[in-house]
Design a protein around this motif. Sequence first.
Motif, PDB file in Angstrom:
ATOM      1  N   SER A 291       7.049  12.543 -10.139  1.00 29.22           N
ATOM      2  CA  SER A 291       5.828  13.097 -10.738  1.00 29.22           C
ATOM      3  C   SER A 291       4.582  12.541 -10.061  1.00 29.22           C
ATOM      4  CB  SER A 291       5.794  12.804 -12.243  1.00 29.22           C
ATOM      5  OG  SER A 291       5.557  11.436 -12.499  1.00 29.22           O
ATOM      6  N   ALA A 292       4.655  11.287  -9.594  1.00 28.85           N
ATOM      7  CA  ALA A 292       3.498  10.687  -8.923  1.00 28.85           C
ATOM      8  C   ALA A 292       3.298  11.277  -7.528  1.00 28.85           C
ATOM      9  CB  ALA A 292       3.671   9.171  -8.840  1.00 28.85           C
ATOM     10  N   TRP A 293       4.356  11.248  -6.725  1.00 26.28           N
ATOM     11  CA  TRP A 293       4.228  11.753  -5.361  1.00 26.28           C
ATOM     12  C   TRP A 293       3.989  13.262  -5.341  1.00 26.28           C
ATOM     13  CZ3 TRP A 293       3.246   8.527  -1.629  1.00 26.28           C
ATOM     14  CH2 TRP A 293       3.675   7.196  -1.747  1.00 26.28           C
ATOM     15  N   GLY A 294       4.509  13.957  -6.353  1.00 28.38           N
ATOM     16  CA  GLY A 294       4.360  15.413  -6.377  1.00 28.38           C
ATOM     17  C   GLY A 294       3.302  15.907  -7.337  1.00 28.38           C
ATOM     18  N   ALA A 295       2.388  15.044  -7.738  1.00 30.71           N
ATOM     19  CA  ALA A 295       1.421  15.393  -8.790  1.00 30.71           C
ATOM     20  C   ALA A 295       0.708  16.723  -8.532  1.00 30.71           C
ATOM     21  CB  ALA A 295       0.395  14.268  -8.955  1.00 30.71           C
ATOM     22  N   ARG A 296       0.181  16.910  -7.347  1.00 31.73           N
ATOM     23  CA  ARG A 296      -0.583  18.134  -7.067  1.00 31.73           C
ATOM     24  C   ARG A 296       0.330  19.342  -6.845  1.00 31.73           C
ATOM     25  NH1 ARG A 296      -5.539  17.476  -7.582  1.00 31.73           N
ATOM     26  NH2 ARG A 296      -6.505  15.434  -7.316  1.00 31.73           N
ATOM     27  N   ILE A 297       1.459  19.113  -6.200  1.00 32.82           N
ATOM     28  CA  ILE A 297       2.409  20.219  -5.985  1.00 32.82           C
ATOM     29  C   ILE A 297       2.937  20.736  -7.315  1.00 32.82           C
ATOM     30  CG2 ILE A 297       4.704  20.779  -5.076  1.00 32.82           C
ATOM     31  CD1 ILE A 297       4.133  18.834  -2.789  1.00 32.82           C
TER      32      ILE A 297
ATOM     33  N   ALA B  23       0.813  -1.219   0.000  1.00 33.12           N
ATOM     34  CA  ALA B  23       0.000   0.000   0.000  1.00 33.12           C
ATOM     35  C   ALA B  23       0.845   1.268   0.000  1.00 33.12           C
ATOM     36  CB  ALA B  23      -0.936  -0.002   1.207  1.00 33.12           C
ATOM     37  N   GLU B  24       2.091   1.165   0.474  1.00 38.19           N
ATOM     38  CA  GLU B  24       2.961   2.347   0.539  1.00 38.19           C
ATOM     39  C   GLU B  24       3.383   2.852  -0.836  1.00 38.19           C
ATOM     40  OE1 GLU B  24       6.176   1.093   2.997  1.00 38.19           O
ATOM     41  OE2 GLU B  24       5.050   1.333   4.883  1.00 38.19           O
ATOM     42  N   HIS B  25       3.076   2.124  -1.889  1.00 43.91           N
ATOM     43  CA  HIS B  25       3.455   2.524  -3.246  1.00 43.91           C
ATOM     44  C   HIS B  25       2.366   3.344  -3.946  1.00 43.91           C
ATOM     45  CE1 HIS B  25       6.254  -0.783  -2.404  1.00 43.91           C
ATOM     46  NE2 HIS B  25       7.061  -0.174  -3.237  1.00 43.91           N
ATOM     47  N   TYR B  26       1.391   3.824  -3.179  1.00 47.38           N
ATOM     48  CA  TYR B  26       0.284   4.586  -3.767  1.00 47.38           C
ATOM     49  C   TYR B  26       0.237   5.990  -3.182  1.00 47.38           C
ATOM     50  CZ  TYR B  26      -1.144   0.048  -5.491  1.00 47.38           C
ATOM     51  OH  TYR B  26      -1.145  -1.174  -6.133  1.00 47.38           O
ATOM     52  N   PRO B  27       0.610   7.004  -3.965  1.00 52.64           N
ATOM     53  CA  PRO B  27       0.537   8.385  -3.481  1.00 52.64           C
ATOM     54  C   PRO B  27      -0.874   8.776  -3.057  1.00 52.64           C
ATOM     55  CG  PRO B  27       1.875   8.271  -5.460  1.00 52.64           C
ATOM     56  CD  PRO B  27       1.248   6.919  -5.294  1.00 52.64           C
ATOM     57  N   ARG B  28      -1.878   8.279  -3.775  1.00 52.31           N
ATOM     58  CA  ARG B  28      -3.264   8.477  -3.399  1.00 52.31           C
ATOM     59  C   ARG B  28      -3.901   7.106  -3.188  1.00 52.31           C
ATOM     60  NH1 ARG B  28      -0.407  12.509  -5.400  1.00 52.31           N
ATOM     61  NH2 ARG B  28      -0.370  11.187  -7.228  1.00 52.31           N
ATOM     62  N   GLY B  29      -4.497   6.877  -2.014  1.00 51.25           N
ATOM     63  CA  GLY B  29      -5.208   5.627  -1.769  1.00 51.25           C
ATOM     64  C   GLY B  29      -4.514   4.647  -0.850  1.00 51.25           C
ATOM     65  N   GLU B  30      -3.415   5.044  -0.203  1.00 50.08           N
ATOM     66  CA  GLU B  30      -2.635   4.098   0.605  1.00 50.08           C
ATOM     67  C   GLU B  30      -3.475   3.440   1.705  1.00 50.08           C
ATOM     68  OE1 GLU B  30       1.182   4.031   3.705  1.00 50.08           O
ATOM     69  OE2 GLU B  30       0.917   5.737   2.340  1.00 50.08           O
TER      70      GLU B  30
ATOM     71  N   GLU C  68      13.591  21.019  -5.939  1.00 42.96           N
ATOM     72  CA  GLU C  68      14.196  22.091  -5.145  1.00 42.96           C
ATOM     73  C   GLU C  68      13.147  22.767  -4.265  1.00 42.96           C
ATOM     74  OE1 GLU C  68      17.650  25.047  -6.323  1.00 42.96           O
ATOM     75  OE2 GLU C  68      15.725  25.843  -6.992  1.00 42.96           O
ATOM     76  N   GLY C  69      13.455  22.876  -2.979  1.00 45.71           N
ATOM     77  CA  GLY C  69      12.554  23.544  -2.051  1.00 45.71           C
ATOM     78  C   GLY C  69      11.454  22.657  -1.500  1.00 45.71           C
ATOM     79  N   GLN C  70      11.436  21.383  -1.879  1.00 44.20           N
ATOM     80  CA  GLN C  70      10.422  20.450  -1.414  1.00 44.20           C
ATOM     81  C   GLN C  70      11.086  19.211  -0.813  1.00 44.20           C
ATOM     82  OE1 GLN C  70       7.041  21.168  -1.653  1.00 44.20           O
ATOM     83  NE2 GLN C  70       7.683  23.154  -2.481  1.00 44.20           N
ATOM     84  N   LYS C  71      10.309  18.400  -0.138  1.00 40.73           N
ATOM     85  CA  LYS C  71      10.832  17.168   0.452  1.00 40.73           C
ATOM     86  C   LYS C  71      10.664  15.976  -0.484  1.00 40.73           C
ATOM     87  CE  LYS C  71      10.063  18.618   5.239  1.00 40.73           C
ATOM     88  NZ  LYS C  71       9.398  18.300   6.536  1.00 40.73           N
ATOM     89  N   LEU C  72      10.166  16.221  -1.686  1.00 37.30           N
ATOM     90  CA  LEU C  72       9.911  15.151  -2.647  1.00 37.30           C
ATOM     91  C   LEU C  72      11.209  14.552  -3.165  1.00 37.30           C
ATOM     92  CD1 LEU C  72       7.130  16.976  -4.685  1.00 37.30           C
ATOM     93  CD2 LEU C  72       6.787  15.089  -3.089  1.00 37.30           C
ATOM     94  N   VAL C  73      11.280  13.227  -3.170  1.00 33.63           N
ATOM     95  CA  VAL C  73      12.474  12.517  -3.628  1.00 33.63           C
ATOM     96  C   VAL C  73      12.075  11.346  -4.516  1.00 33.63           C
ATOM     97  CG1 VAL C  73      14.516  11.201  -2.930  1.00 33.63           C
ATOM     98  CG2 VAL C  73      13.724  13.109  -1.516  1.00 33.63           C
ATOM     99  N   GLY C  74      12.817  11.164  -5.612  1.00 36.71           N
ATOM    100  CA  GLY C  74      12.651  10.001  -6.474  1.00 36.71           C
ATOM    101  C   GLY C  74      13.972   9.272  -6.595  1.00 36.71           C
TER     102      GLY C  74
END
Length: 408
Positions: A245-251, A66-73, A219-225
Amino acid sequence: MSKDLHISVIGGGAAGFFAAIAAKSHNPQAQVQILEKTSHFLAKVKISGGGRCNVCHAEFHNRKLAEHYPRGEKFLKKAFEQFNATSTMEWFEQRLVALKTYPDGCVFPLSNTSQSIIDCFLREAKKLDIELILHHGIDRIEKREDGGFVLHSKDKTIKTDRVIVTTGGQPKLSGLHWLEEIGHPIIPPVPSLFTFNMPNEPIKEFMGLVVEKATVRIEGQKLVGKGPLLITHWGMSGPAILQLSAWGARILAAFNYQFFILVNWLDETKESELRDTLENTRKIHGGKMISNHCPFPIPARLWNFLLAKNDVLPASRWNEINPKQINKLVNTLLNDRYQVMGKTTFKEEFVTAGGIDLNEIHVQSMESKQVPGMFFAGEVMDIDGITGGFNFQAAWTTGYIAGKHAAL
């Protein structure tokens, strides 16, 4: 369980077929039909994974899966209690679709072609006498007083008892208005799983180049790929970028896809480790040309590009490089900065964040809390996963649950 139950599945993709098969399997006497608006069933399955179809991912711990789903975990963690990756592999293998698990955990049909999956679904549908209808898009759903539904299309109407909506992700909010009209709150869709366009970055000249282990941050975010990074003729792609792109879709949508990324070409190597490596290289290989001796697991073309970026002449020897050049090289290897000015989505395989609000769906049955008798499965809900077979797993899981409970 009603013998005269009529179930209509709207959408002939992965989730739609899985839901229809589950419904008919749990209630063989029900009348089950799949309504597809286009001229082909399972079109996305056909082209997915480069035509190979990444069926699922070999992660057999539900919480970790479930941890592999940015939305719906949280939603899927509960859903996986009914149908998970183990269930998926058993389901296909019981139907004589041999599967192969690769070192990265991705599971593909042994045949290495998505046609094996398509043929399996079509065989099951025929065996179970599921009615398959093409060129039949639904524009509006009307709730009947007796609890059933009337499905409206351009040409005709269909009366049915239960509805399973599996129309997939929609790139625009307008594609979900017909569900909003019947009373479902919609999370506005934005693209997920897209590549980064870098029109002003010269690194595009190295299209096709792959770095197997890279770490990329916004840059400036905690998002990591993390993972393989691919240079394309428009910018960057590969799992590391697609994860971002998945984890940061809305940002990233809020940024209008204008931002900077920082690339660590050496995966998670720390500065102290890197400086030690460079110092040891200077001591041991000091007389060697720096362009000919790269102490890191990156392609030679990239190494020379990074040297040029830091004004290090290719004919320089390791014992000639000065402290200022060392500092610049360290910063570039660990925090190489690139400007992103747009995205590229895969039109046929697009994945979106957004859709039916999960708060309005019973996770135990996939039935609507707003409209009893209506069920949902797949990406039409606000569920999306990263690459690696996770989106298909969500389709199989939610499709199975929706079909099973719609048939009761």
